[in-house]
Design a protein around this motif. Structure first.
Motif, PDB file in Angstrom:
ATOM      1  N   MET A  49       0.829  -1.203   0.000  1.00 14.31           N
ATOM      2  CA  MET A  49       0.000   0.000   0.000  1.00 14.31           C
ATOM      3  C   MET A  49       0.865   1.255   0.000  1.00 14.31           C
ATOM      4  SD  MET A  49      -3.176  -0.926   2.563  1.00 14.31           S
ATOM      5  CE  MET A  49      -3.889   0.713   2.368  1.00 14.31           C
ATOM      6  N   ALA A  50       1.938   1.202   0.763  1.00 19.40           N
ATOM      7  CA  ALA A  50       2.847   2.357   0.817  1.00 19.40           C
ATOM      8  C   ALA A  50       3.427   2.647  -0.565  1.00 19.40           C
ATOM      9  CB  ALA A  50       3.953   2.098   1.825  1.00 19.40           C
ATOM     10  N   PRO A  96      -2.037  -3.263  -7.418  1.00 25.24           N
ATOM     11  CA  PRO A  96      -3.211  -2.697  -6.728  1.00 25.24           C
ATOM     12  C   PRO A  96      -3.654  -3.526  -5.525  1.00 25.24           C
ATOM     13  CG  PRO A  96      -3.899  -3.834  -8.711  1.00 25.24           C
ATOM     14  CD  PRO A  96      -2.388  -3.807  -8.750  1.00 25.24           C
ATOM     15  N   PHE A  97      -4.180  -2.829  -4.511  1.00 23.06           N
ATOM     16  CA  PHE A  97      -4.725  -3.558  -3.367  1.00 23.06           C
ATOM     17  C   PHE A  97      -6.251  -3.662  -3.422  1.00 23.06           C
ATOM     18  CE2 PHE A  97      -3.816   0.805  -1.905  1.00 23.06           C
ATOM     19  CZ  PHE A  97      -5.076   1.231  -1.499  1.00 23.06           C
ATOM     20  N   HIS A 142      -1.632  -9.394  -3.266  1.00 23.21           N
ATOM     21  CA  HIS A 142      -1.533  -7.934  -3.127  1.00 23.21           C
ATOM     22  C   HIS A 142      -2.899  -7.255  -3.062  1.00 23.21           C
ATOM     23  CE1 HIS A 142      -2.441  -7.514  -7.466  1.00 23.21           C
ATOM     24  NE2 HIS A 142      -1.604  -8.520  -7.651  1.00 23.21           N
ATOM     25  N   ALA A 143      -3.913  -7.846  -3.673  1.00 22.68           N
ATOM     26  CA  ALA A 143      -5.258  -7.243  -3.668  1.00 22.68           C
ATOM     27  C   ALA A 143      -6.080  -7.886  -2.562  1.00 22.68           C
ATOM     28  CB  ALA A 143      -5.929  -7.452  -5.025  1.00 22.68           C
ATOM     29  N   PHE A 144      -6.278  -7.147  -1.477  1.00 21.85           N
ATOM     30  CA  PHE A 144      -6.990  -7.732  -0.342  1.00 21.85           C
ATOM     31  C   PHE A 144      -8.456  -7.301  -0.279  1.00 21.85           C
ATOM     32  CE2 PHE A 144      -4.845  -3.896   1.235  1.00 21.85           C
ATOM     33  CZ  PHE A 144      -5.910  -3.186   1.783  1.00 21.85           C
ATOM     34  N   TYR A 145      -8.861  -6.325  -1.106  1.00 20.45           N
ATOM     35  CA  TYR A 145     -10.260  -5.869  -1.117  1.00 20.45           C
ATOM     36  C   TYR A 145     -10.855  -6.211  -2.480  1.00 20.45           C
ATOM     37  CZ  TYR A 145     -14.382  -3.037  -0.029  1.00 20.45           C
ATOM     38  OH  TYR A 145     -15.665  -2.623   0.238  1.00 20.45           O
ATOM     39  N   GLN A 189      -4.722   2.379  -7.497  1.00 20.21           N
ATOM     40  CA  GLN A 189      -5.215   1.579  -6.375  1.00 20.21           C
ATOM     41  C   GLN A 189      -5.984   0.332  -6.798  1.00 20.21           C
ATOM     42  OE1 GLN A 189      -8.863   2.175  -5.519  1.00 20.21           O
ATOM     43  NE2 GLN A 189      -8.838   0.487  -4.069  1.00 20.21           N
ATOM     44  N   SER A 190      -6.628   0.368  -7.975  1.00 17.22           N
ATOM     45  CA  SER A 190      -7.520  -0.741  -8.330  1.00 17.22           C
ATOM     46  C   SER A 190      -7.746  -0.802  -9.840  1.00 17.22           C
ATOM     47  CB  SER A 190      -8.874  -0.575  -7.630  1.00 17.22           C
ATOM     48  OG  SER A 190      -9.517   0.619  -8.073  1.00 17.22           O
ATOM     49  N   CYS A 191      -8.487  -1.816 -10.254  1.00 20.65           N
ATOM     50  CA  CYS A 191      -8.962  -1.935 -11.624  1.00 20.65           C
ATOM     51  C   CYS A 191     -10.142  -2.899 -11.613  1.00 20.65           C
ATOM     52  CB  CYS A 191      -7.862  -2.432 -12.567  1.00 20.65           C
ATOM     53  SG  CYS A 191      -7.318  -4.116 -12.226  1.00 20.65           S
TER      54      CYS A 191
END
Length: 319
Positions: A1-2, A23-24, A70-73, A250-252
């Motif tokens: 995330m950092a 991305p997370f 890496h993507a936890f959400y 952050q996402s996709c």
């Protein structure tokens, strides 16, 4: 995330894309099918130019296996009604087994006794239920073809099974899309949410595609409107569009057939960054095509069609 935060702020200041991590956040589309006909939704209007269909389990598992470190959400929703995919809750269970936080959004017409129980048992963390009105007359003005009583009964069943199974999840959110026909029932919606015992109610502004000459869907209350009326009677987006967008780092979103698109505003997948049927997630995320898209956004976001009606990365002129 950092790494992602650092990448975004460096890119924003340099006006060129820099990215140091993956991305997370991740969105995956279970289906483009829907039982309703909502007037500002491509699924409801049946207006997609891209293919429609159902996500299969093999592609879903491949996507999760390549991203869960890496993507936890995970937002297991994009267009369509997720419960129409018969494998939907199996997908939830698989993602939860990888320790991902899983959220979805539903019109709640398929929450019967069995699916309500299985939803709680699946491990789903967050369930957003659309409830755009407190009477059938108001609700059906936007949720065309829907039945409010089905939504309320499905909610009751879900909350019943949460209690019987002594489960803290899913966190249940009533989402109220504020439009002209229902803005007078906002306080009633808050009361209804409290009476039913959902965890929270969230009021969301509505995206209107043809807003320039006004629309009955634009609410009078500016707090809940993305648009403002100009002196000449026309309408414009009331927030200033800035050359930045946090979502690009952050996402996709992954469509039901494996195409990666930049964000949830690209409903028709007009900006495809690649396909997971042909390349790995990392290859697409770090590709020149993705880099060029981020670069164009940092320099002239107003020229990107999907960004013109977006609230992400905007600045409000006045509260």
């Amino acid at each position: 995330m950092a790494k992602i935060y650092l990448s975004f702020y460096i890119s924003k200041n340099l006006k060129r894309p820099v990215w140091l991590g993956r991305p997370f956040g991740l969105g995956i589309e279970p289906t483009t099918s829907c039982n309703l006909r909502c007037p500002e939704c491509p699924s409801g209007l049946r207006s997609f130019t891209r293919p429609t269909g159902m996500l299969n389990m093999d592609l879903f598992q491949k996507t999760i296996d390549e991203t869960y470190t890496h993507a936890f959400y995970l937002t297991l929703y994009f267009q369509g009604e997720p419960y129409l995919n018969p494998l939907f809750l199996d997908m939830v269970r698989y993602a939860c087994s990888k320790k991902m936080y899983v959220s979805t959004s539903t019109n709640a017409h398929f929450l019967n006794e069995e699916t309500a129980r299985k939803t709680v048992e699946s491990g789903l963390d967050r369930l957003v239920i659309s409830i755009d009105g407190t009477t059938q007359e108001t609700y059906e003005q936007y949720r065309i073809g829907g039945q409010l009583e089905k939504v309320l009964e499905g909610t009751r069943l879900l909350l019943k099974w949460k209690k019987e199974l002594k489960s803290a999840t899913p966190h249940v959110v009533f989402q109220y899309l504020v439009v002209g026909p229902n803005e007078h029932q906002i306080s009633e919606a808050e009361k209804l949410a409290k009476e039913l015992g959902v965890n929270e109610i969230a009021f969301k502004t509505a995206q209107v595609y043809d807003y320039q000459q006004g629309s009955p869907l634009i609410p009078q209350n500016q707090k809940y409107s993305r648009y403002k009326k100009n002196p000449d009677g026309s309408y414009s987006v009331q927030n200033k569009l800035l050359n930045q967008c946090w979502k690009m780092w952050q996402s996709c979103v992954v469509t039901w057939d494996g195409r990666i698109v930049p964000c949830c505003f690209d409903k028709d997948a007009s900006h495809q960054m690649g396909s997971l049927n042909e390349k790995s997630f990392s290859e697409i995320w770090f590709s020149n095509q993705y880099q060029n898209f981020r670069k164009s956004l940092l320099n002239s976001r107003s020229e990107i069609e999907i960004c013109k009606n977006c609230t992400e990365g905007t600045k409000v002129f006045a509260e």
